[in-house]
Design an enzyme around this catalytic site. Sequence first.
Site, PDB file in Angstrom:
ATOM      1  N   THR A 187       1.073  -1.254   0.130  1.00  0.00           N
ATOM      2  CA  THR A 187      -0.055   0.044   0.029  1.00  0.00           C
ATOM      3  C   THR A 187       0.858   1.185   0.057  1.00  0.00           C
ATOM      4  O   THR A 187       1.814   1.461   0.480  1.00  0.00           O
ATOM      5  CB  THR A 187      -0.948   0.179   1.298  1.00  0.00           C
ATOM      6  N   ASP A 188       0.343   2.457  -0.376  1.00  0.00           N
ATOM      7  CA  ASP A 188       0.833   3.875  -0.513  1.00  0.00           C
ATOM      8  C   ASP A 188       1.143   4.005   0.971  1.00  0.00           C
ATOM      9  O   ASP A 188       1.768   5.009   1.213  1.00  0.00           O
ATOM     10  CB  ASP A 188       0.187   4.620  -1.328  1.00  0.00           C
TER      11      ASP A 188
HETATM   12  P1  NAD Z   1      -9.867  -7.487   1.983  1.00  0.00           P
HETATM   13  O1  NAD Z   1      -9.771  -7.176   3.286  1.00  0.00           O
HETATM   14  O2  NAD Z   1     -10.865  -7.253   1.044  1.00  0.00           O
HETATM   15  O3  NAD Z   1      -9.507  -8.881   1.875  1.00  0.00           O
HETATM   16  C1  NAD Z   1      -8.526  -9.571   2.492  1.00  0.00           C
HETATM   17  C2  NAD Z   1      -8.454 -11.179   2.012  1.00  0.00           C
HETATM   18  O4  NAD Z   1      -7.583 -11.747   2.729  1.00  0.00           O
HETATM   19  C3  NAD Z   1      -9.901 -11.808   2.520  1.00  0.00           C
HETATM   20  O5  NAD Z   1     -10.270 -12.593   1.630  1.00  0.00           O
HETATM   21  C4  NAD Z   1      -9.593 -12.538   3.902  1.00  0.00           C
HETATM   22  O6  NAD Z   1     -10.327 -13.505   4.053  1.00  0.00           O
HETATM   23  C5  NAD Z   1      -7.986 -12.944   3.318  1.00  0.00           C
HETATM   24  N1  NAD Z   1      -7.182 -13.150   4.706  1.00  0.00           N
HETATM   25  C6  NAD Z   1      -6.964 -12.613   5.701  1.00  0.00           C
HETATM   26  N2  NAD Z   1      -6.019 -12.935   6.708  1.00  0.00           N
HETATM   27  C7  NAD Z   1      -5.770 -14.085   6.167  1.00  0.00           C
HETATM   28  C8  NAD Z   1      -4.745 -15.191   6.392  1.00  0.00           C
HETATM   29  N3  NAD Z   1      -4.086 -15.185   7.635  1.00  0.00           N
HETATM   30  N4  NAD Z   1      -4.627 -16.140   5.628  1.00  0.00           N
HETATM   31  C9  NAD Z   1      -5.175 -16.399   4.475  1.00  0.00           C
HETATM   32  N5  NAD Z   1      -6.214 -15.497   3.987  1.00  0.00           N
HETATM   33  C10 NAD Z   1      -6.456 -14.314   4.729  1.00  0.00           C
HETATM   34  O7  NAD Z   1      -8.519  -6.574   1.616  1.00  0.00           O
HETATM   35  P2  NAD Z   1      -8.228  -5.794   0.251  1.00  0.00           P
HETATM   36  O8  NAD Z   1      -8.730  -4.450   0.209  1.00  0.00           O
HETATM   37  O9  NAD Z   1      -8.787  -6.635  -1.176  1.00  0.00           O
HETATM   38  O10 NAD Z   1      -6.681  -5.812   0.114  1.00  0.00           O
HETATM   39  C11 NAD Z   1      -6.004  -6.699  -0.448  1.00  0.00           C
HETATM   40  C12 NAD Z   1      -4.617  -6.433  -0.527  1.00  0.00           C
HETATM   41  O11 NAD Z   1      -4.306  -5.051  -1.055  1.00  0.00           O
HETATM   42  C13 NAD Z   1      -3.960  -6.032   0.950  1.00  0.00           C
HETATM   43  O12 NAD Z   1      -2.652  -6.728   1.141  1.00  0.00           O
HETATM   44  C14 NAD Z   1      -3.926  -4.455   0.887  1.00  0.00           C
HETATM   45  O13 NAD Z   1      -3.076  -4.079   2.095  1.00  0.00           O
HETATM   46  C15 NAD Z   1      -3.514  -4.307  -0.237  1.00  0.00           C
HETATM   47  N6  NAD Z   1      -4.123  -2.961  -0.700  1.00  0.00           N
HETATM   48  C16 NAD Z   1      -5.283  -2.503  -0.466  1.00  0.00           C
HETATM   49  C17 NAD Z   1      -5.819  -1.346  -0.917  1.00  0.00           C
HETATM   50  C18 NAD Z   1      -7.116  -0.811  -0.811  1.00  0.00           C
HETATM   51  O14 NAD Z   1      -7.546   0.405  -1.125  1.00  0.00           O
HETATM   52  N7  NAD Z   1      -8.233  -1.720  -0.282  1.00  0.00           N
HETATM   53  C19 NAD Z   1      -4.757  -0.373  -1.725  1.00  0.00           C
HETATM   54  C20 NAD Z   1      -3.500  -0.738  -1.700  1.00  0.00           C
HETATM   55  C21 NAD Z   1      -3.224  -2.159  -1.355  1.00  0.00           C
HETATM   56  O1  DAU Z   2      -4.284   3.871   0.443  1.00  0.00           O
HETATM   57  C1  DAU Z   2      -4.507   2.638   0.327  1.00  0.00           C
HETATM   58  C2  DAU Z   2      -5.111   2.082   1.527  1.00  0.00           C
HETATM   59  O2  DAU Z   2      -6.435   2.677   1.144  1.00  0.00           O
HETATM   60  C3  DAU Z   2      -5.202   0.550   1.614  1.00  0.00           C
HETATM   61  O3  DAU Z   2      -3.843   0.184   2.229  1.00  0.00           O
HETATM   62  C4  DAU Z   2      -6.363   0.103   2.881  1.00  0.00           C
HETATM   63  O4  DAU Z   2      -6.292  -1.150   2.978  1.00  0.00           O
HETATM   64  C5  DAU Z   2      -7.625   0.799   2.370  1.00  0.00           C
HETATM   65  O5  DAU Z   2      -8.686   0.414   3.516  1.00  0.00           O
HETATM   66  C6  DAU Z   2      -7.475   2.314   2.180  1.00  0.00           C
HETATM   67  O6  DAU Z   2      -7.194   2.713   3.558  1.00  0.00           O
HETATM   68  P1  DAU Z   2      -8.186   4.130   4.027  1.00  0.00           P
HETATM   69  O7  DAU Z   2      -8.116   4.333   5.479  1.00  0.00           O
HETATM   70  O8  DAU Z   2      -7.751   5.330   3.123  1.00  0.00           O
HETATM   71  O9  DAU Z   2      -9.508   3.813   3.454  1.00  0.00           O
HETATM   72  P2  DAU Z   2     -10.882   3.985   4.156  1.00  0.00           P
HETATM   73  O10 DAU Z   2     -11.947   3.351   3.044  1.00  0.00           O
HETATM   74  O11 DAU Z   2     -11.068   3.267   5.513  1.00  0.00           O
HETATM   75  O12 DAU Z   2     -11.088   5.395   4.380  1.00  0.00           O
HETATM   76  C7  DAU Z   2     -10.984   6.126   3.022  1.00  0.00           C
HETATM   77  C8  DAU Z   2     -11.099   7.849   3.725  1.00  0.00           C
HETATM   78  O13 DAU Z   2     -12.362   8.125   4.029  1.00  0.00           O
HETATM   79  C9  DAU Z   2     -10.199   7.858   5.013  1.00  0.00           C
HETATM   80  O14 DAU Z   2      -9.617   9.418   4.994  1.00  0.00           O
HETATM   81  C10 DAU Z   2     -11.126   7.830   6.223  1.00  0.00           C
HETATM   82  C11 DAU Z   2     -12.384   8.310   5.732  1.00  0.00           C
HETATM   83  N1  DAU Z   2     -13.733   7.814   6.151  1.00  0.00           N
HETATM   84  C12 DAU Z   2     -13.799   6.512   6.127  1.00  0.00           C
HETATM   85  C13 DAU Z   2     -15.154   5.717   6.662  1.00  0.00           C
HETATM   86  C14 DAU Z   2     -15.101   4.392   6.753  1.00  0.00           C
HETATM   87  C15 DAU Z   2     -14.625   8.770   6.453  1.00  0.00           C
HETATM   88  O15 DAU Z   2     -14.679   9.985   6.374  1.00  0.00           O
HETATM   89  N2  DAU Z   2     -15.912   8.011   6.886  1.00  0.00           N
HETATM   90  C16 DAU Z   2     -16.055   6.749   6.814  1.00  0.00           C
HETATM   91  O16 DAU Z   2     -17.095   6.334   7.364  1.00  0.00           O
END
Ligand code: NAD
Ligand code: DAU
Length: 339
Positions: free
Chosen positions: A128-129
């Site tokens: 992640t960033d």
């Molecule tokens: P998510 O929470 O939606 O999914 C995580 C998945 O991992 C789930 O299917 C869960 O069951 C599985 N998991 C958790 N613990 C586990 C374990 N111990 N063994 C096997 N499986 C396990 O997450 P996401 O938002 O899809 O993120 C996926 C990846 O991308 C993460 O590594 C996260 O750090 C990275 N990432 C996410 C974002 C974002 O915006 N969501 C941005 C950049 C990077």
């Molecule tokens: O930048 C990459 C990351 O983006 C990933 O590594 C994480 O896994 C992913 O969850 C996400 O992190 P954020 O903390 O940025 O995402 P989130 O959706 O939780 O929140 C986005 C922004 O919105 C953050 O500034 C917090 C704000 N927020 C979040 C929620 C849930 C609100 O204002 N209200 C809310 O109800």
Amino acid sequence: MAETFEPKNIIVTGGCGFIGSNFVHYVVNKHPGVHVTVLDKLTYAGNEENIAGLPEDRVELVVGDICDAELLDRIVPGHDAIVHYAAESHNDNSIADPEPFLRTNVEGTFRLLEAVRKYGVRYHHVSTDEVYGDLALDDPARFTEETPYRPSSPYSSTKAASDMLVRAWTRTYGLRTTISNCSNNYGPYQHVEKFIPRQITNIIDGVRPKLYGTGENVRDWIHTEDHSSAVWTILTKGRMGETYLIGADGERNNITVLRMILEMMGKSPDDFDWVKDRPGHDRRYAIDSTKLQTELGWRPAHNDFAEGLRKTIEWYKANESWWRPAKAATEARYKAQGQ
Ligand code: NAD
Ligand code: DAU
């Protein structure tokens, strides 16, 4: 640039989560010669339905924990690559209870790296960033591969630790690895705990959306399909030992995104509640993806955020049976935190 690595049989950890399952669909649709083994523990964030309907001869689900070394010994041999998405991924959860983040994100990565070392498979690490901390709102700078690590939250510190393990194992044991650090993803199948799905599903439920702090915090939004195409590009063309930042020039502050959602769903722009801020809340993320674009030729395909958001809203309206089971418990957790 030509693909330098042609995987045939890959393991995708976390392939039942939001981004991992999108990558599984991407590989099945675009790369017919590749078989995918999904390794997923099916935590609260994992859902088998995310990969339902994919051909059984192309995708196999192994339900298990990445921390289970014996399981890895059974399934890793015979595969040529691991793409590691599995993680505890939500900042607010990491603030309430950091322990599962240490276990899955740090120990889990360690176990995978040990299996990679033992069986000589190619490894791509999805990160992640947030490892770079945050930028000031008025700072013209963006994160690059050279930006020093400065994570703020328990979640981002465990992701930073996992990146460091990958680098150390690569240098010491000569593993074939790459790392990507991506900005905030949006799109279908994202858990209702995250910002965009939480607000959409609140509005569907007749509940006012919740905005943290001042709402000025900036996130750099990218469609999850663009994340998937970038990871495939790095897996197949990336230079070993390198890190690539993934982003699509999608900077917007939270209040802007929330007002877009309100407008698209026929609500007034002030129809939301201000709630208490997230402790340590990062102000701004911004990605410079020049290296990925110039070195590997990757380009995002989803360049119209409003269009992507509109389609995401439609998806949540049409797929209530997918998100409904998680909604009440998620909101109960937020309520207990005053958010
Ligand atoms: P998510 O929470 O939606 O999914 C995580 C998945 O991992 C789930 O299917 C869960 O069951 C599985 N998991 C958790 N613990 C586990 C374990 N111990 N063994 C096997 N499986 C396990 O997450 P996401 O938002 O899809 O993120 C996926 C990846 O991308 C993460 O590594 C996260 O750090 C990275 N990432 C996410 C974002 C974002 O915006 N969501 C941005 C950049 C990077
Ligand atoms: O930048 C990459 C990351 O983006 C990933 O590594 C994480 O896994 C992913 O969850 C996400 O992190 P954020 O903390 O940025 O995402 P989130 O959706 O939780 O929140 C986005 C922004 O919105 C953050 O500034 C917090 C704000 N927020 C979040 C929620 C849930 C609100 O204002 N209200 C809310 O109800």
